[in-house]
Design an enzyme around this catalytic site. Sequence first.
Site, short mmCIF file in Angstrom:
data_model
loop_
_atom_site.label_atom_id
_atom_site.label_comp_id
_atom_site.label_asym_id
_atom_site.label_seq_id
_atom_site.Cartn_x
_atom_site.Cartn_y
_atom_site.Cartn_z
N HIS A 132 -6.05 -11.92 -70.87
CA HIS A 132 -6.17 -10.38 -70.17
C HIS A 132 -4.68 -9.79 -70.31
CE1 HIS A 132 -9.69 -11.79 -68.10
NE2 HIS A 132 -10.14 -10.52 -68.20
N ASP A 144 -7.26 -7.67 -57.55
CA ASP A 144 -8.47 -6.80 -57.41
C ASP A 144 -9.54 -7.19 -58.33
OD1 ASP A 144 -7.17 -5.45 -55.38
OD2 ASP A 144 -6.35 -3.95 -56.79
N GLU A 180 -5.55 0.04 -50.96
CA GLU A 180 -5.32 0.23 -52.56
C GLU A 180 -5.39 1.72 -52.80
OE1 GLU A 180 -7.75 -2.25 -55.07
OE2 GLU A 180 -9.54 -0.97 -54.39
C1 LIG Z 1 -9.26 -5.63 -66.57
C2 LIG Z 1 -7.80 -6.06 -66.08
C3 LIG Z 1 -7.91 -6.11 -64.68
C4 LIG Z 1 -6.57 -6.60 -64.08
N1 LIG Z 1 -6.29 -6.60 -62.77
C5 LIG Z 1 -5.24 -7.21 -62.14
C6 LIG Z 1 -5.16 -7.26 -60.70
O1 LIG Z 1 -6.04 -6.67 -59.85
N2 LIG Z 1 -4.19 -7.78 -60.21
C7 LIG Z 1 -3.04 -8.14 -61.29
O2 LIG Z 1 -2.08 -8.70 -60.40
N3 LIG Z 1 -3.18 -8.10 -62.48
C8 LIG Z 1 -4.33 -7.45 -62.82
N4 LIG Z 1 -4.47 -7.61 -64.20
C9 LIG Z 1 -3.32 -8.15 -65.14
C10 LIG Z 1 -3.21 -9.51 -65.06
O3 LIG Z 1 -2.86 -10.03 -63.84
C11 LIG Z 1 -2.67 -10.19 -66.34
O4 LIG Z 1 -2.88 -9.22 -67.23
C12 LIG Z 1 -2.77 -11.76 -66.54
O5 LIG Z 1 -2.66 -11.36 -68.04
C13 LIG Z 1 -3.66 -12.54 -66.23
O6 LIG Z 1 -4.86 -12.79 -67.13
P1 LIG Z 1 -5.36 -14.05 -67.64
O7 LIG Z 1 -5.85 -14.82 -66.59
O8 LIG Z 1 -6.29 -13.84 -68.66
O9 LIG Z 1 -4.06 -14.68 -68.43
P2 LIG Z 1 -3.48 -14.41 -69.87
O10 LIG Z 1 -3.49 -13.17 -70.27
O11 LIG Z 1 -4.29 -15.47 -70.78
O12 LIG Z 1 -1.92 -15.02 -69.89
C14 LIG Z 1 -1.17 -14.23 -69.03
C15 LIG Z 1 0.12 -14.80 -69.21
O13 LIG Z 1 0.33 -16.05 -68.49
C16 LIG Z 1 0.72 -17.46 -69.29
N5 LIG Z 1 -0.16 -18.21 -68.91
C17 LIG Z 1 -1.46 -18.24 -68.93
N6 LIG Z 1 -2.00 -19.61 -68.16
C18 LIG Z 1 -0.90 -20.40 -68.02
C19 LIG Z 1 -0.50 -21.55 -67.40
N7 LIG Z 1 -1.44 -22.16 -67.09
N8 LIG Z 1 0.73 -22.07 -67.22
C20 LIG Z 1 1.79 -21.26 -67.69
N9 LIG Z 1 1.71 -20.05 -68.38
C21 LIG Z 1 0.66 -19.48 -68.43
C22 LIG Z 1 0.39 -16.76 -70.79
O14 LIG Z 1 0.95 -17.50 -71.88
C23 LIG Z 1 0.84 -15.21 -70.66
O15 LIG Z 1 1.90 -14.86 -70.89
C24 LIG Z 1 -5.37 -7.21 -64.82
C25 LIG Z 1 -5.66 -7.11 -66.10
C26 LIG Z 1 -6.77 -6.68 -66.83
C27 LIG Z 1 -6.95 -6.67 -68.36
#
Ligand SMILES: Cc1cc2nc3c(=O)[nH]c(=O)nc-3n(C[C@H](O)[C@H](O)[C@H](O)COP(=O)(O)OP(=O)(O)OC[C@H]3O[C@@H](n4cnc5c(N)ncnc54)[C@H](O)[C@@H]3O)c2cc1C
Length: 299
Positions: free
Chosen positions: A97, A161, A276
């Site tokens: 994400h 959220d 929020e």
């Molecule tokens: C539709 C949408 C809604 C969102 N809503 C919110 C919200 O309500 N609140 C909020 O705070 N954020 C929100 N976000 C942002 C989100 O928190 C971050 O974008 C984050 O990327 C989480 O997504 P993911 O879990 O798919 O992790 P990824 O995008 O896959 O990874 C995020 C980062 O963490 C690293 N990472 C992943 N897993 C690990 C691990 N196990 N150990 C170490 N590093 C790791 C990755 O290398 C990367 O740098 C939202 C994003 C989107 C697209």
Amino acid sequence: MDLSRQSSIILSITILTTFASFVKSSLPQGLQTLNISSEITTDPNITASFATDFGNLFNRTPGAVFLPSSPNDIATLIRFSYTSSTPFHISQRGLGHSAYGQTLVPDGILIDMSSLDRTNYSRINVTNGPIPYADVGAEQIWIDVLNATLKHDLMPRVLTDYLSLTVGGTLSNAGLSGRAFMHGPQISNVYELDVITGTGEIVTCSRESNSDLFYAVLGGLGQFGVITRARIALEPAQKRVRWLELFYTDIKVLTSDEEKLISTGNSLSGIIDYLEGEVLFSVTQGSLTAFKALWHGSD
Ligand SMILES: Cc1cc2nc3c(=O)[nH]c(=O)nc-3n(C[C@H](O)[C@H](O)[C@H](O)COP(=O)(O)OP(=O)(O)OC[C@H]3O[C@@H](n4cnc5c(N)ncnc54)[C@H](O)[C@@H]3O)c2cc1C
């Protein structure tokens, strides 16, 4: 051509293709000899599906995708790179994400954390008691953590959220929601982590133990190690809530009212549990009705 000869030719071709991809992406040959080699794929259909993220601003194909079945597998890969004469780039991805290519690793190895969810043991374990907590695999998504904790009438102190984000992904950022004004972001509500460091060691860290690693990894965008387990702070879940939605046309009035609602000393402080705000563009009566229907059904 008899069938066994045909299959041996197909096998040889497959091996040659894999070898060719490794040479192309300059990944070390020794990888093939590791006991995790069957979890590393260079299949172009798979690597291509990990070349972008939610932001879709960059297209950077990894050389290979790693589908670990345990934290130990991840440690093996990282240790191999660390001790190799030609170390290679490794990145980890929750569900992608991210908006600006944070998970992408052109020509390196991308760890697909979600494959840990295919283990045959539970990766969400709730402990009830005076200080309740949940031990959670980093690949888990928050909605699953919430559902597991609700079975014990508990919930994480701060969620996001949007709940289909991974624990490791949001703990590598901050993790914000309408509860953050009370408890801070998610990264302030973690008791302990298991982290695989850049040398391939599995280290348990907390505020008290290996604290440098603990604070570096939380909010560290995956640059300081791979989180494999997080101990998340829980609190009793409320059975009922009152939900108020107020519409504003002036952002200054909105933010000033929000500050009043959460400020200490305000009579409503302590009554508001979740707050929020959202910006709605080009609102018409029709789009407002559609927005309300989305959140509340068609009442
Ligand atoms: C539709 C949408 C809604 C969102 N809503 C919110 C919200 O309500 N609140 C909020 O705070 N954020 C929100 N976000 C942002 C989100 O928190 C971050 O974008 C984050 O990327 C989480 O997504 P993911 O879990 O798919 O992790 P990824 O995008 O896959 O990874 C995020 C980062 O963490 C690293 N990472 C992943 N897993 C690990 C691990 N196990 N150990 C170490 N590093 C790791 C990755 O290398 C990367 O740098 C939202 C994003 C989107 C697209």
